[in-house]
Design an enzyme around this catalytic site. Structure first.
Site, short mmCIF file in Angstrom:
data_model
loop_
_atom_site.label_atom_id
_atom_site.label_comp_id
_atom_site.label_asym_id
_atom_site.label_seq_id
_atom_site.Cartn_x
_atom_site.Cartn_y
_atom_site.Cartn_z
CB SER A 133 7.04 -35.17 7.52
OG SER A 133 7.04 -33.79 7.87
CE1 TYR A 146 2.12 -34.69 4.15
CE2 TYR A 146 3.30 -33.33 5.74
CZ TYR A 146 3.31 -34.18 4.65
OH TYR A 146 4.50 -34.53 4.06
#
Length: 252
Positions: A133, A146
């Site tokens: 990501s 995260y």
């Protein structure tokens, strides 16, 4: 007509994983599609076989390795896609259980799966891809757990590439930015914002065409189909509206 290659995709019950499994099958590859939610894994007439699989469970990982070993087509690609989000929270207010669960799936799960299948990939001159990501480089508020897991994943991928230098295995990280669709607009965001539709809608308010899982799947296929001597180390992709992690053009 299928190629003489098998490609394994984890977290394939929806989102990027499902789109990737379908895109690889469409491109002519045999696909081993693995996910915890067996009933929602995509099916295809000939090219996709589905398997119940949990990256956090050592026995499950061992079962997947046996499946690959017994498969009539050699494994040449592993797509480590399985991952989970965390609830939006500040570092001060976050639940450490979220941190542990996210790290266990997003990092340790990828390590376990890679360890199990790497001998096959080395033997077959294969390729391992990781779905990271952009938050693995630049974090955002209320997303530390995260972001930390994706930073750790990025570090692991870079280290693996160094350690495999000289072996016939390509190592790629694909890092998507703002994405909406089956995964980002669905379970992923519902989990992050505790099923608050207004909070989810605010993320995408006025954003023209966020990425879709299919966009990322196309990148996976493109990287996998480069010549064997070409290794795409890192591919960061964002929608046109997102110039950077903190800068998004909104029409309203």
């Amino acid at each position: 007509m299928l190629f003489d290659d098998a490609h394994a995709v984890t977290g394939a019950s929806g989102g990027i994983g499902r789109a990737t499994a379908e895109a690889l099958e469409k491109a002519g590859y045999t696909v081993i599609s693995a996910s915890r939610r067996l009933t929602t894994i995509p099916s295809a007439p000939t090219g996709i076989t589905t398997h119940q699989f949990d990256v956090t469970d050592a026995d499950s990982v061992a079962t997947l390795e046996r499946t690959v070993a017994e498969h009539p087509v050699p494994l040449t690609l592993l797509v480590n896609n399985a991952g989970i989000p965390t609830h939006a929270a500040t570092v001060a207010d976050s639940d450490v259980t979220d941190w542990r669960g996210t790290y266990d799936t997003n990092v340790i799960g990828s390590v376990q799966t890679t360890q199990a299948l790497l001998p096959h990939l080395i033997r077959n001159r294969g390729h391992v891809q990781f779905i990271g990501s952009t938050v693995g480089r630049v974090p955002y508020e209320r997303g530390a757990a995260y972001a930390a897991s994706k930073h750790a994943l990025a570090a692991m991928v870079q280290t693996l590439r160094l350690e495999l230098n000289g072996e016939p295995v390509r190592v790629t990280e694909i890092a998507p930015g703002m994405m909406r669709g089956d995964e980002a607009g669905g379970e992923f965001m519902r989990e992050r914002f505790n099923n608050d539709p207004e909070a989810i809608a605010a993320v995408y308010q006025g954003v023209d065409h966020p990425l879709t899982p299919e966009d990322v799947a196309e990148c996976v296929v493109w990287c996998a189909t480069r010549p064997a001597h070409v290794d795409v180390d890192l591919m960061e992709i964002r929608p046109l509206a997102q110039a950077a992690q903190h800068k998004v053009h909104r029409t309203s």
